[in-house]
Design a protein around this motif. Sequence first.
Motif, short mmCIF file in Angstrom:
data_model
loop_
_atom_site.label_atom_id
_atom_site.label_comp_id
_atom_site.label_asym_id
_atom_site.label_seq_id
_atom_site.Cartn_x
_atom_site.Cartn_y
_atom_site.Cartn_z
N GLN A 30 47.70 8.83 43.87
CA GLN A 30 46.98 7.80 44.63
C GLN A 30 45.48 8.09 44.70
OE1 GLN A 30 49.19 7.86 48.29
NE2 GLN A 30 50.62 6.28 47.60
N GLN A 34 42.58 5.70 42.99
CA GLN A 34 41.45 5.18 43.77
C GLN A 34 40.12 5.59 43.15
OE1 GLN A 34 42.26 6.67 47.69
NE2 GLN A 34 43.78 5.10 48.14
N ASP A 37 39.61 3.47 40.05
CA ASP A 37 39.31 2.09 40.46
C ASP A 37 37.88 1.95 40.98
OD1 ASP A 37 41.84 1.30 39.72
OD2 ASP A 37 42.63 1.26 41.77
#
Length: 102
Positions: A30, A34, A37
Amino acid sequence: MRWRCCTGPEYSLDEPFEAIDPVSARSIEQVLTQYVDAGGTVVMSSHIMEFVERTCRRMAVVAEGRVLLEGPVEQVAAGTALNERFVELMGADPVRPLEWLA
């Protein structure tokens, strides 16, 4: 040749999910997602093709310091399971004798 797929800061990780428990692996995944992104780049090595298929946008298959093939994961897989494509690209026999185990 320096292989780059994105702009921004870059992290290089070698087998980051080796010997990591599932809870920690999910948290790390995760955080890395992130980061990417937000414009960062994560370059990692992995022999777990299911992980590569699930998390990577682009990949390169490297053997003996040479890039055999690179591009979007779907393109590299060429319509087959990525694990099978990796074996094919490496020129390995998927049904290898197991005498070395004895």
